[in-house]
Write an enzyme that holds these catalytic residues in place. Structure first.
Site, mmCIF file in Angstrom:
data_model
loop_
_atom_site.group_PDB
_atom_site.id
_atom_site.type_symbol
_atom_site.label_atom_id
_atom_site.label_comp_id
_atom_site.label_asym_id
_atom_site.label_seq_id
_atom_site.Cartn_x
_atom_site.Cartn_y
_atom_site.Cartn_z
ATOM 1 N N GLU A 114 -6.505 -8.626 3.289
ATOM 2 C CA GLU A 114 -6.151 -9.693 4.241
ATOM 3 C C GLU A 114 -7.408 -10.316 4.851
ATOM 4 O O GLU A 114 -7.535 -11.539 4.952
ATOM 5 C CB GLU A 114 -5.263 -9.116 5.353
ATOM 6 N N ASN A 165 -2.249 0.040 8.179
ATOM 7 C CA ASN A 165 -1.384 0.185 9.361
ATOM 8 C C ASN A 165 -0.908 1.621 9.516
ATOM 9 O O ASN A 165 -0.751 2.122 10.625
ATOM 10 C CB ASN A 165 -0.229 -0.816 9.330
ATOM 11 N N HIS A 223 0.837 -1.201 0.000
ATOM 12 C CA HIS A 223 0.000 0.000 0.000
ATOM 13 C C HIS A 223 0.867 1.245 0.000
ATOM 14 O O HIS A 223 0.908 2.003 0.964
ATOM 15 C CB HIS A 223 -0.967 -0.031 1.189
ATOM 16 N N HIS A 248 -10.638 -5.008 3.508
ATOM 17 C CA HIS A 248 -9.185 -5.180 3.431
ATOM 18 C C HIS A 248 -8.868 -6.554 2.827
ATOM 19 O O HIS A 248 -9.521 -7.559 3.136
ATOM 20 C CB HIS A 248 -8.562 -5.062 4.829
ATOM 21 N N SER A 298 4.734 -0.136 5.075
ATOM 22 C CA SER A 298 5.005 -0.240 3.639
ATOM 23 C C SER A 298 5.634 1.047 3.090
ATOM 24 O O SER A 298 5.539 1.335 1.902
ATOM 25 C CB SER A 298 3.704 -0.580 2.904
ATOM 26 N N HIS A 302 -0.613 -9.686 1.999
ATOM 27 C CA HIS A 302 -1.939 -9.797 2.629
ATOM 28 C C HIS A 302 -2.537 -11.185 2.485
ATOM 29 O O HIS A 302 -3.479 -11.532 3.168
ATOM 30 C CB HIS A 302 -2.933 -8.815 1.988
ATOM 31 N N THR A 347 -3.962 -8.484 11.011
ATOM 32 C CA THR A 347 -2.609 -8.321 11.583
ATOM 33 C C THR A 347 -2.244 -6.861 11.826
ATOM 34 O O THR A 347 -1.425 -6.559 12.687
ATOM 35 C CB THR A 347 -1.549 -8.935 10.651
HETATM 36 S S1 SF4 Z 1 2.526 -5.629 8.861
HETATM 37 FE FE1 SF4 Z 1 2.905 -7.524 9.902
HETATM 38 S S2 SF4 Z 1 1.535 -8.985 8.936
HETATM 39 FE FE2 SF4 Z 1 1.664 -7.235 7.609
HETATM 40 S S3 SF4 Z 1 3.250 -7.777 6.199
HETATM 41 FE FE3 SF4 Z 1 4.202 -6.600 7.824
HETATM 42 S S4 SF4 Z 1 4.931 -8.185 9.234
HETATM 43 FE FE4 SF4 Z 1 3.459 -9.155 7.898
#
Ligand code: SF4
Length: 687
Positions: free
Chosen positions: A125, A219, A41, A123, A261, A73, A161
């Protein structure tokens, strides 16, 4: 203006892994590469990857031949099946933390729990987890969505997550009062939990927070929410161009963090721009206190995440160092551990235990704190840890203690080697000399695969030398078994035993616990036995009669033949007193001749019963192997004796002739004289 950059800002483990896999795939330009949705993302990164050949698509429909990257994801089984049906090659970059959520949801579903996913319905995931349970899960993002009518008696909760930890706790708190049984898995990944913890801490120390990351990144959005919820004015930007001078007017401290990300280049361009707008040099240390124990949030309270992360330890590690690591994820082939550094580290299955296992899940569990040896240091990706080596170290210490105390330890024979056996003891290969493997002569081959207790005979860890024995243990066991045996045994009882050894004079039979008795060759059969090996072999199980058990000498005599039917008895049943039958002279004695009537059945013709005249010795009229006709006078079953007579056969014949004569005289003409009759008889005899 002081700028404080969060230590955990930037790419997480899962994103780095996905980018590495794509880098490798792009090096091969053979077939087109697609990513199902944007790889991460972050629009800038996605655009850059597109110029290199990675084409994002929203659906697999219409894609011809090629390769498809599954993002960190993850996707559900229906998407995988579709890709396989279209013969597309999959490059699976699903983050192991996401896979863990899918597996947990599936397990809960199979065990009859109503699965609840705390996360965002749209989402990718969450869609993948839903697909994993074939849609049989409820997605809840906010506690207000919890409808008590919908709460099933058994509820299993997992989290997206990248969910905000406080939001997860609130939803769980709303569900728990209504569920009779509730299983809760806080599956917020460690990378997310740390970033959130650090963002919360940092936002409390500054007047402004800048959160760098894609607007479509969950996130990143959650980081911004966390900073705002502490009352700090927070701006989320995708790049430096979005920064506005007015945001920093009169501000003396500003914090910067970034989503999982966001590449480093974007973060530093933002920091640089803030500098230009009036900031000082970046302070990279944040509020984290060094060397605090690392704790994963296990309890579902707001305070759960209020822990401090220690300093990055990776650079401090030295080879051979023993450290503690917390298991945060377990797959079949490896465990992921946290040692308090910036990223999580992997321990492959082979390095997880001294004794090999089939799956890491059998060896460690999430939440375990394990001790490991650092075997390689360097940059994050070069660090190697081994629980196996730590376990081995401990095992050698335990073995030394066993030797010191004269204790026992379990060993499994893995192979027959020159001079003895190879035995696996707690994951350490040991040698057992043949002489120490049992009492007397031992069939080494038969012991391969067996597990038993052993004593440590010799130990030298430096040389990896371990010698074990079971001889003393067997000797002690045998003595105890012998004492018990002699206290309860009675002569004449039957027992079952195993043939342990054959000699020319008999067989040794183990009656249990190493108590051995001798079955002499003369006691093996009623028939003559040339060699014990004709009748028995080692390992045979036999029932024997205890004919003698002497507690003084510890000698036990056994018989096999005495519990078998005597052949004399069987043979004798076919004969009766008064019966006349043929026989063979087998032996001559001064008092008579032995005549064999049937196998194992001899009778005695006393000298007085051999002829109807007086003889001094049987050999005057008989010799061995003569075929004779005898009459059975007496069968003495109790003493297994048969008395025979040859004389009576002759007398019976004479009597018969006289009878015949008298009967014939009655029928003969009166003119015939007695002299004529005797003459006729003589002629008949001569014929
Ligand atoms: S945020 Fe956590 S679950 Fe998502 S890709 Fe990164 S390590 Fe993996």
């Amino acid at each position: 203006m002081e700028i404080i950059l969060a230590k955990t800002a930037g790419f997480c483990f899962g994103v780095k892994r996905a980018l590495e896999l794509v880098d490798q795939a792009l090096a091969d330009t053979g077939t087109p590469i697609y990513s199902l949705g944007p790889l991460i993302h972050n629009p800038a990164v996605v655009a850059e990857l597109e110029t290199r050949g990675l084409k994002p698509v929203e659906t697999l429909r219409g894609i011809g031949a090629g390769r498809v990257v599954i993002r960190s994801h993850g996707v559900g089984p229906s998407v995988i099946a579709m890709a396989q049906a279209q013969h597309l090659t999959l490059i699976d970059a699903t983050c192991p933390f996401v896979k863990n959520v899918q597996e947990l949801a599936l397990t809960l579903d199979r065990e009859g729990y109503q699965v609840v996913i705390v996360g965002e319905r749209e989402h990718a995931e969450v869609k993948g987890v839903l697909d994993a349970v074939k849609g049989a899960a409820i997605v809840i993002e906010d506690p207000d969505e919890v409808d008590r009518e919908l709460v099933a008696p058994k509820v299993g909760i997992v989290s997206q997550t990248t969910q905000e930890s406080a939001a997860f706790n609130r939803v769980v708190g709303a569900i728990v009062p209504y569920a009779k049984e509730c299983r809760i898995f806080n599956t917020i990944c460690l990378a997310t939990a740390r970033r959130q913890q650090e963002a919360a801490e940092l936002s409390r120390q500054v007047e402004r927070m800048i959160v760098v990351g894609g607007k479509n990144s969950a996130n990143t959005r959650h980081l911004a929410q966390i900073c705002r919820s502490g009352g700090t004015l927070t701006y989320q930007v995708e790049d430096a161009a979005e920064l506005q001078t007015g945001w920093f007017a009169g501000v003396s401290r500003i914090g910067v963090t970034a989503g999982a990300s966001t590449p480093d280049a974007q973060i530093f361009s933002v920091v640089e721009k803030i500098n230009l707008l009036g900031g000082n040099d970046v302070v990279s240390e944040n509020s984290a206190k060094p060397n605090e124990p690392v704790e994963i949030a296990a309890e579902l309270t707001e305070e759960s995440f209020n822990y401090d992360w220690p300093e990055d330890r990776f650079q401090e590690l030295v080879p051979g160092q023993i450290i503690e690591a917390k298991v945060i994820l377990v797959r079949d082939d490896a465990a992921f551990v946290d040692i308090g550094g910036k990223s999580d580290l992997t321990i492959p299955l082979a390095e997880l235990a001294a004794e090999p296992g089939e799956s890491a899940k059998q060896l460690v569990e999430v939440g375990d704190v394990i001790k490991v040896v650092v075997t390689k240091t360097g940059d994050e990706e070069k660090i190697r840890l081994s629980k196996r080596l730590y376990d081995l170290e401990k095992i050698w210490l335990d073995l030394a203690e066993v030797q010191k105390q004269g204790g026992v330890v379990e060993g499994t024979v893995t192979a027959m080697v020159k001079g003895g056996l190879s035995v696996m003891v707690k994951g350490v290969r040991a040698f057992m000399p043949a002489s120490q493997s049992g009492l007397g002569q031992v069939n080494l081959k038969a012991l391969v695969g067996s597990t038993f207790n052993v004593n440590v005979l010799e130990l030298d860890q430096a040389k990896h030398r371990l010698l074990v024995t079971r001889r003393a243990l067997l000797e002690a066991q045998r003595k105890q078994a012998e004492a018990e045996f002699f206290s309860r045994v009675t002569e004449g009882e039957r027992q079952t035993g195993v043939v342990t050894r054959l000699t020319d004079f008999g067989a040794f039979i183990d009656l249990g616990g190493g108590v051995e008795g001798l079955l002499h060759v003369s006691e093996m059969s009623w028939r003559r036995v040339k060699s014990p090996r004709d009748l028995l072999k080692e390992g045979d199980t036999v029932e024997v009669l205890i004919i003698k058990a002497d507690p003084e000498t510890r000698r036990i005599s056994l018989s096999l033949k005495q519990i078998q039917a005597h052949p004399w008895d069987e043979a004798a049943q076919k004969f009766a007193e008064g019966q006349v039958c043929p026989g063979t002279v087998v032996k001559l004695e001064s008092f008579g001749a032995f005549v064999n009537l049937a196998p194992s059945l001899d009778g005695l013709v006393h000298i007085s019963q051999i002829a109807d005249k007086r003889i001094a010795k049987p050999d005057e009229v008989l010799k061995v192997d003569d075929q004779v006709t005898v009459k059975i006078i007496k069968i003495d079953t109790a003493n297994r004796k048969i008395s025979l007579s040859m004389k009576q056969v002759v007398q019976d014949q004479s009597e018969q002739q006289v009878t015949q004569f008298i009967e014939g005289q009655d029928a003969a003409p009166v003119s015939q004289s007695l002299g004529d009759l005797l003459k006729d008889e003589k002629e008949l005899d001569e014929k």
